[in-house]
Scaffold this motif. Structure first.
Motif, PDB file in Angstrom:
ATOM      1  N   GLU A 256       6.310  -0.639  -2.309  1.00  0.00           N
ATOM      2  CA  GLU A 256       6.630   0.678  -1.756  1.00  0.00           C
ATOM      3  C   GLU A 256       5.745   1.774  -2.357  1.00  0.00           C
ATOM      4  N   GLN A 257       5.313   1.569  -3.597  1.00  0.00           N
ATOM      5  CA  GLN A 257       4.417   2.535  -4.252  1.00  0.00           C
ATOM      6  C   GLN A 257       2.974   2.378  -3.792  1.00  0.00           C
ATOM      7  N   GLY A 258       2.698   1.330  -2.984  1.00  0.00           N
ATOM      8  CA  GLY A 258       1.363   1.143  -2.439  1.00  0.00           C
ATOM      9  C   GLY A 258       0.444   0.264  -3.259  1.00  0.00           C
ATOM     10  N   LEU A 259       0.973  -0.411  -4.264  1.00  0.00           N
ATOM     11  CA  LEU A 259       0.154  -1.321  -5.070  1.00  0.00           C
ATOM     12  C   LEU A 259      -0.260  -2.510  -4.217  1.00  0.00           C
TER      13      LEU A 259
ATOM     14  N   HIS B 107       4.233  -3.158   5.605  1.00  0.00           N
ATOM     15  CA  HIS B 107       4.081  -2.442   6.876  1.00  0.00           C
ATOM     16  C   HIS B 107       5.406  -1.805   7.318  1.00  0.00           C
ATOM     17  N   THR B 108       6.508  -2.485   7.088  1.00  0.00           N
ATOM     18  CA  THR B 108       7.818  -1.944   7.446  1.00  0.00           C
ATOM     19  C   THR B 108       8.130  -0.683   6.646  1.00  0.00           C
ATOM     20  N   THR B 109       7.836  -0.706   5.349  1.00  0.00           N
ATOM     21  CA  THR B 109       8.119   0.478   4.503  1.00  0.00           C
ATOM     22  C   THR B 109       7.192   1.629   4.876  1.00  0.00           C
ATOM     23  N   ARG B 110       5.974   1.324   5.258  1.00  0.00           N
ATOM     24  CA  ARG B 110       5.026   2.377   5.667  1.00  0.00           C
ATOM     25  C   ARG B 110       5.497   3.036   6.976  1.00  0.00           C
ATOM     26  N   GLN B 111       5.974   2.212   7.918  1.00  0.00           N
ATOM     27  CA  GLN B 111       6.473   2.753   9.185  1.00  0.00           C
ATOM     28  C   GLN B 111       7.720   3.585   8.962  1.00  0.00           C
ATOM     29  N   ASP B 112       8.600   3.119   8.075  1.00  0.00           N
ATOM     30  CA  ASP B 112       9.814   3.884   7.770  1.00  0.00           C
ATOM     31  C   ASP B 112       9.482   5.213   7.110  1.00  0.00           C
ATOM     32  N   ALA B 113       8.445   5.218   6.282  1.00  0.00           N
ATOM     33  CA  ALA B 113       8.043   6.452   5.596  1.00  0.00           C
ATOM     34  C   ALA B 113       7.474   7.463   6.592  1.00  0.00           C
ATOM     35  N   ARG B 114       6.764   6.968   7.588  1.00  0.00           N
ATOM     36  CA  ARG B 114       6.167   7.863   8.608  1.00  0.00           C
ATOM     37  C   ARG B 114       7.230   8.382   9.572  1.00  0.00           C
ATOM     38  N   GLY B 115       8.170   7.494   9.927  1.00  0.00           N
ATOM     39  CA  GLY B 115       9.162   7.846  10.942  1.00  0.00           C
ATOM     40  C   GLY B 115      10.296   8.564  10.351  1.00  0.00           C
TER      41      GLY B 115
END
Length: 179
Positions: free
Chosen positions: A134-137, A171-179
């Protein structure tokens, strides 16, 4: 309201009977004040009463401590696992660290948590992995810094636990962060 904690002490039957008899004797002492050595006798009985009461308290405290020792030991095991999550953690290492047999640790852990030590460690590592993802590592760094021996082990454990691959989770966490 009492400003301190009260504990009921249940002495064994022998000490209980001695305390009861000494208490009776102490209650009868005012009638014997005129007898020879009454003050010394009263002092001796009171000392015996206090010593027996303290022994009963010490015995009760020791018994309580030995019963709760297992819980305290597991608390220490949890803290140790969290502090050394990125290192190799085995029952052998826990045995050496806590001077308690592997079998005892495994049995108590399972009894109190409902899961094995290994399963707990894997879940704790996977939780750490999720946080790092989630931190992008990068995923290759995630499994290396989380204590998994290799990527295959990490991948299988992650997919089994979350029903998706680490990359899909990213990818799921990135989409949730954007949406």
């Amino acid at each position: 309201m009492v400003p301190f904690r009260q504990v009921a002490v249940r002495p064994d039957s022998q000490i209980y009977m001695l305390l009861k008899n000494l208490a009776r004797k102490l209650l009868m002492l005012p009638q014997e004040r005129t007898q020879f050595g009454a003050a010394v006798f009263e002092h001796g009985i009171l000392q015996m009463f206090v010593v027996l009461a303290l022994r009963a308290c010490i015995h009760a405290e020791f018994h309580t401590a030995s019963v709760s020792r297992h819980h305290l030991m597991l608390d220490e095991v949890f803290l140790f696992i969290q502090a050394h999550l990125t290192e190799e953690l085995t029952l052998e290492r826990l045995e050496k660290e806590f001077f308690v047999s592997q079998e005892h640790i495994a049995r108590e852990f399972k009894r109190q948590t409902g899961q094995t030590v290994h399963r707990y460690i894997v879940k704790a590592r996977l939780d750490r992995c999720c946080t790092l993802i989630e931190q992008g590592l990068p995923i290759t760094e995630v499994y290396k810094t989380s204590g998994f021996g290799g990527y295959n082990h990490f991948f299988r454990a992650f997919k089994k636990e979350y029903g998706m691959t680490p990359k899909e989770y990213f990818h799921t966490t990135r989409q949730d962060a954007r949406g």
